[in-house]
Design an enzyme around this catalytic site. Sequence first.
Site, PDB file in Angstrom:
ATOM      1  N   SER A 139       0.852  -1.197   0.000  1.00  0.00           N
ATOM      2  CA  SER A 139       0.000   0.000   0.000  1.00  0.00           C
ATOM      3  C   SER A 139       0.884   1.242   0.000  1.00  0.00           C
ATOM      4  O   SER A 139       1.988   1.231   0.579  1.00  0.00           O
ATOM      5  CB  SER A 139      -0.873   0.022   1.257  1.00  0.00           C
ATOM      6  OG  SER A 139      -1.535   1.259   1.364  1.00  0.00           O
ATOM      7  N   TYR A 153      -2.005  -0.569  10.270  1.00  0.00           N
ATOM      8  CA  TYR A 153      -2.149  -1.036   8.886  1.00  0.00           C
ATOM      9  C   TYR A 153      -0.940  -0.574   8.052  1.00  0.00           C
ATOM     10  O   TYR A 153      -0.343  -1.375   7.319  1.00  0.00           O
ATOM     11  CB  TYR A 153      -3.456  -0.494   8.302  1.00  0.00           C
ATOM     12  CG  TYR A 153      -3.625  -0.704   6.816  1.00  0.00           C
ATOM     13  CD1 TYR A 153      -4.093  -1.917   6.315  1.00  0.00           C
ATOM     14  CD2 TYR A 153      -3.306   0.309   5.906  1.00  0.00           C
ATOM     15  CE1 TYR A 153      -4.252  -2.102   4.941  1.00  0.00           C
ATOM     16  CE2 TYR A 153      -3.457   0.132   4.536  1.00  0.00           C
ATOM     17  CZ  TYR A 153      -3.932  -1.071   4.066  1.00  0.00           C
ATOM     18  OH  TYR A 153      -4.082  -1.265   2.707  1.00  0.00           O
TER      19      TYR A 153
HETATM   20  P1  NAP Z   1     -11.477  -5.529   0.154  1.00  0.00           P
HETATM   21  O1  NAP Z   1     -12.373  -5.137  -0.951  1.00  0.00           O
HETATM   22  O2  NAP Z   1     -11.859  -5.207   1.551  1.00  0.00           O
HETATM   23  O3  NAP Z   1     -11.156  -7.090   0.016  1.00  0.00           O
HETATM   24  C1  NAP Z   1     -10.339  -7.715   0.970  1.00  0.00           C
HETATM   25  C2  NAP Z   1     -10.249  -9.182   0.623  1.00  0.00           C
HETATM   26  O4  NAP Z   1      -9.351  -9.792   1.558  1.00  0.00           O
HETATM   27  C3  NAP Z   1     -11.585  -9.897   0.770  1.00  0.00           C
HETATM   28  O5  NAP Z   1     -11.712 -10.818  -0.299  1.00  0.00           O
HETATM   29  C4  NAP Z   1     -11.464 -10.625   2.108  1.00  0.00           C
HETATM   30  O6  NAP Z   1     -12.166 -11.868   2.185  1.00  0.00           O
HETATM   31  C5  NAP Z   1      -9.984 -10.921   2.119  1.00  0.00           C
HETATM   32  N1  NAP Z   1      -9.485 -11.131   3.493  1.00  0.00           N
HETATM   33  C6  NAP Z   1      -9.457 -10.260   4.524  1.00  0.00           C
HETATM   34  N2  NAP Z   1      -8.911 -10.843   5.597  1.00  0.00           N
HETATM   35  C7  NAP Z   1      -8.598 -12.117   5.243  1.00  0.00           C
HETATM   36  C8  NAP Z   1      -8.021 -13.215   5.915  1.00  0.00           C
HETATM   37  N3  NAP Z   1      -7.627 -13.134   7.194  1.00  0.00           N
HETATM   38  N4  NAP Z   1      -7.863 -14.366   5.221  1.00  0.00           N
HETATM   39  C9  NAP Z   1      -8.230 -14.482   3.930  1.00  0.00           C
HETATM   40  N5  NAP Z   1      -8.782 -13.467   3.242  1.00  0.00           N
HETATM   41  C10 NAP Z   1      -8.973 -12.308   3.896  1.00  0.00           C
HETATM   42  O7  NAP Z   1     -10.038  -4.842  -0.008  1.00  0.00           O
HETATM   43  P2  NAP Z   1      -9.210  -4.344  -1.287  1.00  0.00           P
HETATM   44  O8  NAP Z   1      -9.240  -2.860  -1.254  1.00  0.00           O
HETATM   45  O9  NAP Z   1      -9.554  -5.083  -2.506  1.00  0.00           O
HETATM   46  O10 NAP Z   1      -7.756  -4.755  -0.783  1.00  0.00           O
HETATM   47  C11 NAP Z   1      -6.946  -5.694  -1.451  1.00  0.00           C
HETATM   48  C12 NAP Z   1      -5.503  -5.368  -1.139  1.00  0.00           C
HETATM   49  O11 NAP Z   1      -5.192  -4.043  -1.598  1.00  0.00           O
HETATM   50  C13 NAP Z   1      -5.175  -5.370   0.362  1.00  0.00           C
HETATM   51  O12 NAP Z   1      -3.898  -5.930   0.546  1.00  0.00           O
HETATM   52  C14 NAP Z   1      -5.150  -3.900   0.711  1.00  0.00           C
HETATM   53  O13 NAP Z   1      -4.353  -3.624   1.837  1.00  0.00           O
HETATM   54  C15 NAP Z   1      -4.566  -3.323  -0.566  1.00  0.00           C
HETATM   55  N6  NAP Z   1      -4.807  -1.894  -0.722  1.00  0.00           N
HETATM   56  C16 NAP Z   1      -6.049  -1.398  -0.971  1.00  0.00           C
HETATM   57  C17 NAP Z   1      -6.213  -0.027  -1.136  1.00  0.00           C
HETATM   58  C18 NAP Z   1      -7.529   0.603  -1.423  1.00  0.00           C
HETATM   59  O14 NAP Z   1      -7.587   1.852  -1.534  1.00  0.00           O
HETATM   60  N7  NAP Z   1      -8.603  -0.156  -1.574  1.00  0.00           N
HETATM   61  C19 NAP Z   1      -5.102   0.838  -1.014  1.00  0.00           C
HETATM   62  C20 NAP Z   1      -3.879   0.282  -0.742  1.00  0.00           C
HETATM   63  C21 NAP Z   1      -3.717  -1.079  -0.605  1.00  0.00           C
HETATM   64  P3  NAP Z   1     -13.791 -11.945   2.335  1.00  0.00           P
HETATM   65  O15 NAP Z   1     -14.316 -11.495   1.001  1.00  0.00           O
HETATM   66  O16 NAP Z   1     -14.081 -13.358   2.624  1.00  0.00           O
HETATM   67  O17 NAP Z   1     -14.126 -10.997   3.437  1.00  0.00           O
END
Ligand code: NAP
Length: 244
Positions: A139, A153
Amino acid sequence: MSSNPVVLITGGGRGIGAATAKLFAKHGYDVCINYKSDQQSAEQVAKEIEKQGVKAHTFQADVADEQQVMAMFAALDSTVSRLDILVNNAAMMKPQMSLLEMDAARINAILSCNVTGAFLCAREAIKRMHKGSIVNVSSGASRTGSANEYLDYAASKGALDTFTIGLAKEIASMGIRVNAVRPGLIYTDMHRDGGEANRVDRLKSKLPLGRGGEADEVAKAIYFLASEHASFTTGSFVDVSGGL
Ligand code: NAP
């Protein structure tokens, strides 16, 4: 069994993980989708992927739990005949607060999922890879620190960056590359979990590109790093954060 290359995407049922799963499918990969609790979303993504003529498999496991990770890889062994790519995407955040308000339970929950989970999945994936590639989803928070929002985080993503650099060196001789993307302000449900569902819209004007990002824009960078287009790239980072 299919002879297509295989990718495992942790947290592949929603958000950036789901967009990445669909992009790999377009490129002819069979896709293994890990999820923690939202089975319905994961099954829906798998259904969409299979329409593209490749295989999709779903695996429930909390990546923070070593026994569940071991069980997931055992199930994977009896489902697919190879593993080419791991995308360490699963992560969590908790509502915004200052350090003064944080307790150990919260901090440890975040580190267990975002750091230990990535270590465990990489360890098990490497045992099964003959050459291949790992992409860690870090991130922009690892560089900004997320003051007054989520230091825990951000620090977990700092650890993931260091893990990327070290693991890349440790397994380069095995023909496995390790890289990371650093997204920032992408429209997904994660901001709702952080206690501010419209966070991207509140902050987007501060980004040089003046808008929030989409999950498939991150997926393209993940695919690039995993693919042969990045064959001489390891221990590197691609920022997908609108210039932040
Ligand atoms: P999201 O929409 O909240 O999706 C998170 C995913 O991770 C979901 O599929 C969830 O599973 C899964 N998950 C969470 N905890 C878990 C665990 N303990 N074991 C297995 N699966 C787990 O988030 P996203 O924004 O797509 O994030 C994806 C990645 O991008 C993450 O690494 C996040 O830190 C990074 N990121 C996101 C942003 C942003 O602006 N969105 C910015 C920087 C970095 P369930 O569906 O079963 O709940």
